[in-house]
Write an enzyme that holds these catalytic residues in place. Structure first.
Site, PDB file in Angstrom:
ATOM      1  CG  ASP A 188      -1.907   2.384   6.500  1.00 33.91           C
ATOM      2  OD1 ASP A 188      -2.106   3.713   6.729  1.00 33.91           O
ATOM      3  OD2 ASP A 188      -2.387   2.283   5.399  1.00 33.91           O
ATOM      4  CG  ASP A 194      -2.029   7.189   0.071  1.00 35.59           C
ATOM      5  OD1 ASP A 194      -0.915   7.952  -0.302  1.00 35.59           O
ATOM      6  OD2 ASP A 194      -3.170   7.035  -0.720  1.00 35.59           O
ATOM      7  CG  ASP A 214      -1.683   1.157   1.300  1.00 34.43           C
ATOM      8  OD1 ASP A 214      -2.442   1.571   0.427  1.00 34.43           O
ATOM      9  OD2 ASP A 214      -1.477   1.990   2.449  1.00 34.43           O
TER      10      ASP A 214
END
Length: 483
Positions: A165, A15, A13
Site C-alpha cells: 500500500d 499495515d 504487506d
C-alpha cells in the site's frame, strides 16, 4: 512465450494492506509528536519501521530515539488491540488463495510483537511464513524482507505477486523482483511498469493476481545458410531446433524463398515472407507486415506481433557479406563498413520508435562492444538509435562469454585466401524498450566442419542467438532489463 511458470506465492504487506493500521500508526505518531501530521511527514512515517520514525523524531525534537521508539510501540499497540479492522476484500482473497493451494506470506516492516497482535485478529494459520522487521538485517525499502519470504517458501520472486500500500513497501517488493499489486491506503501510488494500482482488494481473485505475472517472450535470430540445403533433411532439422528451444518468434535470414512459409505451416504458426531471403515466423498473430515486401537479398523486413494484449515489432536484417572486416589484417578493419552501415541506417529509419522493438539479424560484422579500440560503426549506429544488445546485457564480459556465432562449421577463410576463419559474434538480437532475462547462442550437436556437413544435426553455418524477454501484460509496461 510462456507465462511465468505459475503463481507460486502471494506476499502481503500488513499495515494498511491487510488491516487498516496505517491510520492507527499515523495517529500514534501524531500523539507522540504532539502535533497533527501533514503530507510532508508521509515519507518518514508511512511504511517505515518504528526505529526509522523514532530516529526522525529524535532529530526534530532532541528527545532520545530509544524513548521515542518505546512510546511509539506503546501508542500503536494500544490502538491495534482496540481498533484493528481488516481492509475490504482482504480476508476473502486470503481464503480464495488457500482454497487454490497458493501459499501466502506476511511481510511487514513492523516488529514481531505488533505482527503477532495483528495475526491474532487475522488468523495466523492463513500465512505459511511471516517476516517482520526483526527478521532481516535491512527492512523495507530494501529487498531483504521479500527475498527472505521467497527463500522461506522456496519460490521464485518473479513468480510471486506482492500486495502493498505504500511506495516504501513497493520499492522493496520491486527490488526483490516481484510483480506488485498496489492498493494505496493513505498516500497515493502511481502505476508503473510491472505494477498495477487498484482502489481496493474487494473483488480481487487469484486469477486476477495471476494476470499480473509477466510473460516470457523468446526470440531467435537464425541464418539458415542457403535455406538449410547444405544439410540432409534440413527442414526437419530446422523444425526440431525451433521446437526443442521453445522459441516463440524467429527472425530468419537466407530463407531462399519458402522457408518461412514451410516452417510456419508445419508449426501451425504465423509468418511473414519478404523477398527471397528474409522471413519471420511467430507463435503469435502478426497484425502488420512492415518494410518492403519485395526487399532484395540484403535489407530488412518487419512484422508487428500481438503479445499479451500489446504489440511488439520484430525486424530481421541481413547485411552485405562482402569485404568482411575481420579479414583485414593490417590497417583499419572498419574501412569497408560503408555499405553495411548504409543498410543499417536505412533499416533503423523504418522502425517505429513508439512501439517496443526487437531487431535481429546477420550483420556480417562484429560488435563495438566486443573489441576494445575497434569502433565497429554498424552496431554503434544501432546503439545510437536506442537499441541495446541483449546478449551483452546478459553476458557483459566478452572475454568470458565471447558469444561467437561465426562459424561453427568453417575453420578456413571463406574467401579462399587461406588461413583460419576468424571466429566472431556477427549475429544479434537487439531491442528497444524491453526487459532481458537471458540471452545465449545455440548450436545443436557437434557439427562437422565444411565440407563434411551433409549429416550435421545443425543445419546452418551460423550459431543462432536466443534472447528471453520479460513482457508485462496489456498496457502495464515491460519489466526492467538486466544491466
Amino acid at each position: 512465450m510462456r507465462e511465468t511458470d505459475m503463481l507460486q506465492a502471494v506476499l502481503f504487506d500488513m499495515d494498511g494492506t491487510l488491516v487498516d493500521t496505517e491510520r492507527l500508526w499515523w495517529e500514534a505518531v501524531a500523539q507522540v509528536t504532539g502535533r497533527p501530521l501533514t503530507a510532508a511527514d508521509e515519507p518518514e512515517v508511512l511504511g517505515r519501521p518504528v526505529e526509522h520514525t523514532a530516529d526522525w523524531l529524535a532529530g526534530r525534537t532532541g528527545r532520545p530515539a530509544t524513548d521515542l521508539a518505546a512510546a511509539l510501540h506503546r501508542e500503536f499497540a494500544d490502538r491495534v488491540r482496540t481498533g484493528i479492522v481488516p481492509r475490504p476484500g482482504a480476508l476473502d482473497l486470503l481464503d480464495a488463495l488457500a482454497r487454490e493451494g497458493v501459499p501466502t506470506a506476511l511481510v511487514t516492516a513492523s516488529p514481531r510483537a505488533v505482527a503477532d497482535t495483528v495475526l491474532q485478529a487475522l488468523g495466523a494459520h492463513r500465512f505459511a511464513v511471516t517476516v517482520t522487521a526483526d527478521d532481516t538485517a535491512h527492512t523495507k525499502p530494501a529487498p531483504d524482507p521479500y527475498l527472505a519470504a521467497c527463500h522461506a517458501l522456496g519460490v521464485d520472486p518473479a513468480a510471486c505477486v506482492a500486495v502493498e500500500d505504500t511506495q516504501t513497501g513497493i520499492s522493496s517488493a520491486e527490488a526483490a523482483g516481484c510483480a506488485v499489486l498496489a492498493v494505496p491506503s493513505l498516500a497515493p501510488v502511481e502505476a508503473a511498469p510491472g505494477r498495477t494500482v487498484l482502489d481496493t482488494l474487494a473483488g480481487v481473485t487469484p486469477d486476477r493476481l495471476r494476470a499480473l505475472l509477466p510473460y516470457e517472450l523468446r526470440v531467435m535470430s537464425w541464418n539458415l545458410w542457403y535455406g538449410g540445403t547444405k544439410v540432409r533433411d534440413h527442414r526437419a532439422k530446422q523444425l526440431k531446433v525451433i521446437t526443442e528451444t521453445g522459441v516463440d518468434v524467429v527472425g530468419l535470414q537466407e530463407t531462399y524463398g519458402s522457408a518461412a512459409e514451410e516452417l510456419a505451416e508445419a508449426l501451425g504458426w504465423h509468418h511473414h515472407r519478404a523477398g527471397e531471403n528474409l522471413g519471420i515466423v511467430s507463435r503469435f498473430p502478426i497484425t502488420a507486415r512492415l518494410g518492403d515486401p519485395d526487399v532484395g537479398f540484403y535489407g530488412a523486413a518487419g512484422a508487428r506481433i500481438a503479445v499479451a494484449g500489446r504489440e511488439i515489432d520484430i525486424w530481421t536484417v541481413h547485411l552485405d557479406y562482402r569485404s568482411y572486416g575481420p579479414y583485414v589484417t593490417d590497417g583499419d578493419p572498419t574501412v569497408h563498413e560503408g555499405v553495411r552501415l548504409a543498410q543499417m541506417r536505412d533499416t533503423l529509419s523504418r522502425i517505429d520508435d513508439c512501439v517496443p522493438a526487437v531487431l535481429v539479424g546477420d550483420f556480417n560484422c562484429p560488435s563495438h562492444l566486443d573489441r576494445p579500440g575497434v569502433a565497429w560503426p554498424v552496431t554503434k549506429a544501432a546503439e545510437e538509435s536506442g537499441f541495446r544488445d541483449s546478449y551483452r546485457q546478459a553476458n557483459p564480459d566478452p572475454l568470458r562469454d565471447p558469444g561467437h556465432t561465426w562459424s561453427p562449421v568453417h575453420a578456413e577463410r571463406e574467401d579462399g585466401s587461406g588461413g583460419p576463419e576468424p571466429q566472431d559474434r556477427i549475429d544479434f538480437v537487439l531491442h528497444r524498450g524491453l526487459g532481458v532475462l537471458d540471452s545465449r547462442t545455440h548450436v545443436s550437436g557437434r557439427p562437422r566442419l565444411w565440407p563434411d556437413v551433409e549429416d550435421n544435426d545443425w543445419p546452418s553455418d551460423h550459431a543462432a542467438v536466443i534472447t528471453t524477454f520479460s513482457v508485462a501484460r496489456g498496457s502495464g509496461g515491460l519489466l526492467g532489463s538486466v544491466s
